[in-house]
Every structure is written in structure tokens, then in C-alpha cells.
Design a protein around this motif. Structure first.
Motif, PDB file in Angstrom:
ATOM      1  N   LYS A 151       0.825  -1.207   0.000  1.00 24.14           N
ATOM      2  CA  LYS A 151       0.000   0.000   0.000  1.00 24.14           C
ATOM      3  C   LYS A 151       0.864   1.264   0.000  1.00 24.14           C
ATOM      4  N   GLY A 152       0.593   2.133  -0.958  1.00 26.30           N
ATOM      5  CA  GLY A 152       1.290   3.399  -1.046  1.00 26.30           C
ATOM      6  C   GLY A 152       2.645   3.350  -1.717  1.00 26.30           C
ATOM      7  N   ARG A 153       3.055   2.180  -2.194  1.00 24.53           N
ATOM      8  CA  ARG A 153       4.363   2.039  -2.840  1.00 24.53           C
ATOM      9  C   ARG A 153       4.247   2.147  -4.354  1.00 24.53           C
ATOM     10  N   ARG A 154       5.287   2.668  -5.006  1.00 21.41           N
ATOM     11  CA  ARG A 154       5.398   2.673  -6.469  1.00 21.41           C
ATOM     12  C   ARG A 154       6.292   1.511  -6.832  1.00 21.41           C
ATOM     13  N   LEU A 155       5.780   0.590  -7.639  1.00 18.15           N
ATOM     14  CA  LEU A 155       6.535  -0.608  -7.994  1.00 18.15           C
ATOM     15  C   LEU A 155       6.510  -0.834  -9.488  1.00 18.15           C
ATOM     16  N   THR A 156       7.534  -1.525  -9.974  1.00 12.08           N
ATOM     17  CA  THR A 156       7.564  -1.960 -11.358  1.00 12.08           C
ATOM     18  C   THR A 156       7.788  -3.465 -11.373  1.00 12.08           C
ATOM     19  N   VAL A 167       3.947   0.998 -12.118  1.00 11.85           N
ATOM     20  CA  VAL A 167       4.424   1.866 -13.187  1.00 11.85           C
ATOM     21  C   VAL A 167       5.247   1.042 -14.174  1.00 11.85           C
ATOM     22  N   ASP A 168       5.148   1.395 -15.444  1.00  9.18           N
ATOM     23  CA  ASP A 168       5.870   0.697 -16.503  1.00  9.18           C
ATOM     24  C   ASP A 168       7.183   1.430 -16.760  1.00  9.18           C
ATOM     25  N   GLU A 169       8.150   1.225 -15.876  1.00 14.38           N
ATOM     26  CA  GLU A 169       9.466   1.848 -15.972  1.00 14.38           C
ATOM     27  C   GLU A 169      10.524   0.793 -15.665  1.00 14.38           C
ATOM     28  N   GLU A 170      11.750   1.017 -16.146  1.00 14.13           N
ATOM     29  CA  GLU A 170      12.816   0.055 -15.893  1.00 14.13           C
ATOM     30  C   GLU A 170      13.236   0.032 -14.431  1.00 14.13           C
ATOM     31  N   VAL A 171      13.313   1.207 -13.814  1.00 11.56           N
ATOM     32  CA  VAL A 171      13.752   1.307 -12.425  1.00 11.56           C
ATOM     33  C   VAL A 171      12.827   2.280 -11.706  1.00 11.56           C
ATOM     34  N   VAL A 172      12.444   1.926 -10.490  1.00 15.37           N
ATOM     35  CA  VAL A 172      11.630   2.808  -9.665  1.00 15.37           C
ATOM     36  C   VAL A 172      12.320   2.951  -8.318  1.00 15.37           C
ATOM     37  N   VAL A 173      12.524   4.189  -7.882  1.00 12.14           N
ATOM     38  CA  VAL A 173      13.069   4.444  -6.547  1.00 12.14           C
ATOM     39  C   VAL A 173      11.907   4.943  -5.710  1.00 12.14           C
ATOM     40  N   ASP A 174      11.492   4.108  -4.769  1.00 14.70           N
ATOM     41  CA  ASP A 174      10.358   4.443  -3.906  1.00 14.70           C
ATOM     42  C   ASP A 174      10.891   5.048  -2.617  1.00 14.70           C
ATOM     43  N   THR A 175      10.500   6.254  -2.328  1.00 10.45           N
ATOM     44  CA  THR A 175      10.957   6.925  -1.107  1.00 10.45           C
ATOM     45  C   THR A 175       9.809   7.159  -0.140  1.00 10.45           C
ATOM     46  N   SER A 176       8.790   6.316  -0.212  1.00 12.97           N
ATOM     47  CA  SER A 176       7.589   6.561   0.586  1.00 12.97           C
ATOM     48  C   SER A 176       7.599   5.889   1.949  1.00 12.97           C
TER      49      SER A 176
END
Length: 42
Positions: free
Chosen positions: A7-12, A29-38
Motif C-alpha cells: 500500500k502506497g508504494r510505487r513498484l515496477t 508503473v511501466d518503468e525500468e527502475v523505480v526508486v520508492d521513497t515513501s
């Protein structure tokens, strides 16, 4: 997967996993790398 653990995270991931991640509360999200700072990181 409907645990809310993401919950609340951005993931690929592979696109086929997006429904599971969204059901777990993630923003997929459809991205190669995601940095989640949440949240906390080990």
C-alpha cells in the motif's frame, strides 16, 4: 495477492504482475527502475 503490504508504494515488474501488485495496494508503473521513497528501508 490482496494483503495491502504494498500500500502506497510505487513498484515496477513484468506487466503480467501489475494486477496483483495493484490489488496489494501498490501503484504499478511501466518503468525500468523505480526508486520508492515513501517508507522505511532496511
Amino acid at each position: 495477492m490482496d494483503s495491502g503490504l504494498a500500500k502506497g508504494r510505487r513498484l515496477t515488474s513484468y506487466p503480467s504482475l501489475s494486477p496483483d501488485l495493484e490489488n496489494a495496494g501498490a501503484t504499478w508503473v511501466d518503468e525500468e527502475v523505480v526508486v520508492d521513497t515513501s517508507g522505511k528501508h532496511p
